[in-house]
Design a protein around this motif. Structure first.
Motif, short mmCIF file in Angstrom:
data_model
loop_
_atom_site.label_atom_id
_atom_site.label_comp_id
_atom_site.label_asym_id
_atom_site.label_seq_id
_atom_site.Cartn_x
_atom_site.Cartn_y
_atom_site.Cartn_z
N ARG A 96 8.19 4.19 8.52
CA ARG A 96 9.56 4.62 8.00
C ARG A 96 10.36 3.56 7.61
O ARG A 96 11.12 3.72 6.51
CB ARG A 96 10.04 5.18 9.34
N GLN A 99 8.93 2.83 3.90
CA GLN A 99 9.48 3.93 3.13
C GLN A 99 11.06 3.84 2.73
O GLN A 99 11.60 3.98 1.88
CB GLN A 99 9.21 5.20 3.79
N ASP A 103 12.68 3.16 -0.90
CA ASP A 103 13.88 4.26 -1.12
C ASP A 103 15.15 3.57 -1.58
O ASP A 103 15.91 3.88 -2.45
CB ASP A 103 14.04 5.36 -0.02
N ARG A 112 6.67 -1.53 -2.58
CA ARG A 112 5.90 -0.55 -3.03
C ARG A 112 4.39 -0.62 -2.64
O ARG A 112 3.61 0.21 -2.18
CB ARG A 112 6.08 -0.31 -4.28
N LEU A 115 3.89 -0.39 1.15
CA LEU A 115 3.89 1.13 1.48
C LEU A 115 2.81 1.88 1.13
O LEU A 115 2.00 2.71 1.68
CB LEU A 115 5.08 1.66 1.00
N LYS A 119 -0.17 3.41 3.42
CA LYS A 119 -0.59 4.92 3.35
C LYS A 119 -2.24 4.95 3.10
O LYS A 119 -2.79 5.90 3.55
CB LYS A 119 0.04 5.41 2.10
#
Length: 689
Positions: A96, A99, A103, A112, A115, A119
């Motif tokens: 979280r 992310q 954002d 990025r 993240l 993932k």
């Protein structure tokens, strides 16, 4: 009151307060975040949970005043440690946080990258959406090209290697880990360097190169011990034990596992490692004559520990081992109950490979107890699971085709833009030449030099084309035009060369596997010759994906293939044979919307089996073993361990020789095929075609 109690009461209050203040100061002394990260890179950690707590308690957690890229690295490291600990809440919190960083600042490339990397690792390799995994990998590669840092390249290579390993592309995984390890060395990341080296142990072992696996294992253990990476030592010993098992060195396997068990001790941060080690010891004793009691001992310890820490997935393997051992000791009801409980947990965890394996063991136990109706019921679940896998494979194939079409369209657009740019560039060059026409002499000289350069360039292109044509002709003369495998003529020449070097000291061990597709005529008759060709092509593709780069896949004739495995000891051949059976038979071949079940039969020998033996004689004995495999029901490998015949003997009645005590072999069964298995229960084995 005892003298000791009186002495304790005599300690002055001031001294006690001083001790209290000292301990409080030590408890409050905390390292800075960058110092913790630097130490983890240099020395690893004793356990992932301890490292996680240490990083979380750093005196300077990253706040809003810290650059977003640094915060992303921090949360990415937290997620990685939490995944190993395991700590589900911290994993989710870290995801979280990553992310939120993206954002808040979509332009932060490091955010990025971290993240997307997280993932990709969060996907379940066993049941992952391959299209999603491929998309994450492409995004990572694009982000790394923009970041252009050695650290990002290192982490990208490690992630690609992990996914190549999950897909069974072992050679690719090795190449990626080697490159990642070299970058880790240059980046001063000693912990990652030894981690990548440790990954090579199991990869080389699974490829059948046991000697290299053990050498890499010794080096990885030495390096991990040298930097104090205690959490990795047990994992390295596990892989060393696995490699020793493949080499037939059972005492060394047991020694490595027992050493690993002592090493992890009762450390709560290494509880996962302890469960895995106990399971491996249970597996070891399962392979030993009279080892069922020891199997139960270790498996029950692993089960109790998994239940103690609430690790439901950790109960699957111990329950399966307990079921097999109890059934082997004659307690069939208890064994079946344990296997069914293990199977239920595997289904709930959606671990398809475990579900298939445990179901196969359950079928074997039920068949041994002559409970055929229950065995057939269990087989139905295998049919359902294989249909699910075939359906998912078809869906994946459609997605891959769509992505390929999209990529081709983008490529066409790029080529058109390049052509337009080239045209504009040519026009500008022509205009430039018009403006310089008044320099006649210089223009003539320049033109002459230009044509001279063009002539040299044409000559060079012609030479390159000639060399490429010669290489193409050489390749065509050595390969089968349909499958791309080497042809019989090339392989015969190679075997002649290997035979001349087989007498060197130390001797070179060569593995020979003769492979034949089962019921291939039936595939042609049922699905058409185009489907048969597709099966042959896919067979070669799967074989090349499982074997080493220096191993040879040769189409010997029709649906028959020969595998030549240089520098492969005899003890490693059963493992290679099992890999081949799994590679071909574990999943159907998809052709024109049809799922075609394919299995193979193998005859396996080590060359030379005896002094003075020729490769032709060894291959003839492999053919005899192949005939026996097909006569015994197909979908299996016959691995010759010993045979007492003349060196020139190229054909043998193996059953007669075994009855006379002159031959010995191992039988390895391929993945259970529902239709064939059901027929075997009712009718017995088939005669060869």
């Amino acid at each position: 009151m005892t003298p000791a109690r009186r002495l304790m009461q005599a300690v002055p209050l001031a001294c006690a307060m001083a001790l209290l203040l000292l301990f409080s100061a030590q408890a409050q002394a905390q390292a800075r975040r960058e110092d913790v990260l630097r130490d983890l890179r240099a020395h690893g950690f004793a356990s992932a949970s301890a490292a996680l707590v240490r990083l979380q308690r750093a005196e300077d957690p990253p706040g809003m005043n810290v650059p977003a890229a640094s915060r992303a690295v921090y949360y990415g490291t937290l997620r990685e440690l939490a995944a190993q600990a395991p700590d589900r809440k911290t994993r989710q919190d870290s995801m979280r946080a990553l992310q939120a960083l993206v954002d808040a600042d979509a332009g932060c490339l490091q955010c990025r990258f971290e993240l997307t990397l997280a993932k990709l690792y969060e996907l379940d390799a066993g049941n992952a959406d391959t299209a999603a995994a491929a998309a994450y990998q492409r995004e990572l590669q694009a982000l790394q090209r923009q970041l252009a840092t050695p650290e990002s390249e290192q982490h990208l290579l490690a992630a690609l290697a992990a996914w190549a390993r999950a897909k069974g592309e072992l050679n690719s995984a090795i190449a990626q880990y080697v490159r990642a390890g070299e970058l880790a060395r240059k980046n001063g990341d000693a912990a990652a360097q030894v981690q990548y080296l440790a990954n090579l142990i199991g990869l080389n072992a699974d490829l059948g190169d046991v000697k290299r696996a053990l050498a890499v294992g010794d080096e990885a253990y030495r390096q991990a011990e040298g930097i104090g990476y205690r959490a990795l030592l047990a994992s390295i010993l596990l892989d060393i034990g696995h490699a020793n098992a493949l080499a037939g060195k059972r005492p060394q396997q047991r020694e490595a596992l027992e050493k690993a068990l002592v090493l992890v001790g009762d450390d709560p941060g290494l509880v996962n490692d302890r469960i895995i080690i106990l399971n491996n010891l249970a597996d070891f004793w399962l392979s030993q004559p009279g080892g069922y009691p020891q199997t139960l001992r270790y498996a029950r310890q692993a089960l109790a520990l998994a239940r103690q820490v609430g690790m439901r997935s950790g109960e699957i393997a111990p329950l399966a081992n307990i079921g097999i051992a109890l059934a082997g000791m004659g307690q069939v009801e208890e064994g079946v109950a344990a296997l069914r409980e293990s199977l239920d947990l595997s289904k709930k965890s959606e671990i398809d490979v475990y579900t298939l394996g445990i179901t196969q063991e359950l079928v074997r136990v039920l068949r041994g107890a002559k409970r055929y109706e229950e065995a057939l019921d269990a087989l139905q679940s295998i049919i359902d699971l294989q249909e699910k896998q075939a359906r998912e494979a078809r869906e994946t194939a459609v997605l891959e085709l769509q992505e390929k079409y999209s990529a081709e369209r983008k490529s066409d657009q790029i080529e058109k833009l390049a052509a337009q740019n080239k045209l504009k560039q040519s026009q500008l060059e022509a205009e430039s030449w018009k403006q310089r026409l008044w320099l006649a002499l210089a223009a003539i000289l320049g033109l002459g030099l230009f044509w001279l350069w063009r002539s040299i360039a044409r000559a060079r292109r012609a030479n390159r084309k000639l060399a490429a044509a010669n290489a193409t002709l050489a390749l065509q003369s050595a390969t089968d035009p349909l499958t791309g495998a080497f042809n019989r003529r090339h392989t015969q020449a190679l075997l002649e060369t290997l035979q001349r070097t087989s007498g060197q000291s130390p001797p070179q061990h060569i593995g020979l596997i003769l492979l034949d597709l089962d019921f291939f005529k039936r595939i042609n008759d049922t699905h058409g010759h185009a489907a048969g060709d597709a099966v042959l092509v896919e067979t070669v593709k799967r074989l090349q994906g499982r074997l080493r780069q220096n191993d040879v896949v040769s189409r010997w004739g029709g649906e028959e293939f020969v595998l030549v495995l240089p520098n492969t000891p005899a003890a490693a051949l059963p493992r290679v044979a099992r890999n081949v059976l799994e590679a071909i038979g574990a999943a159907p071949v998809l052709f024109d919307g049809q799922a075609i079940a394919v299995t193979v039969s193998l005859g396996v020998v080590s060359f030379p089996l005896m002094p003075g033996q020729t490769w032709a004689a060894a291959l003839g004995l492999a053919d005899s073993a192949l005939y026996l495999a097909k006569a015994s029901g197909r979908n299996q490998a016959i691995c010759l361990d010993r045979i007492d015949v003349a060196p020139s003997c190229a054909e043998a009645d193996l059953m007669r020789l075994r009855e006379a005590g002159q031959a010995q072999w191992q039988v390895l069964e391929g993945p259970l095929q529902p239709v064939l298995a059901e027929a075997a229960v009712v009718q017995g084995s088939h005669a060869p075609e």
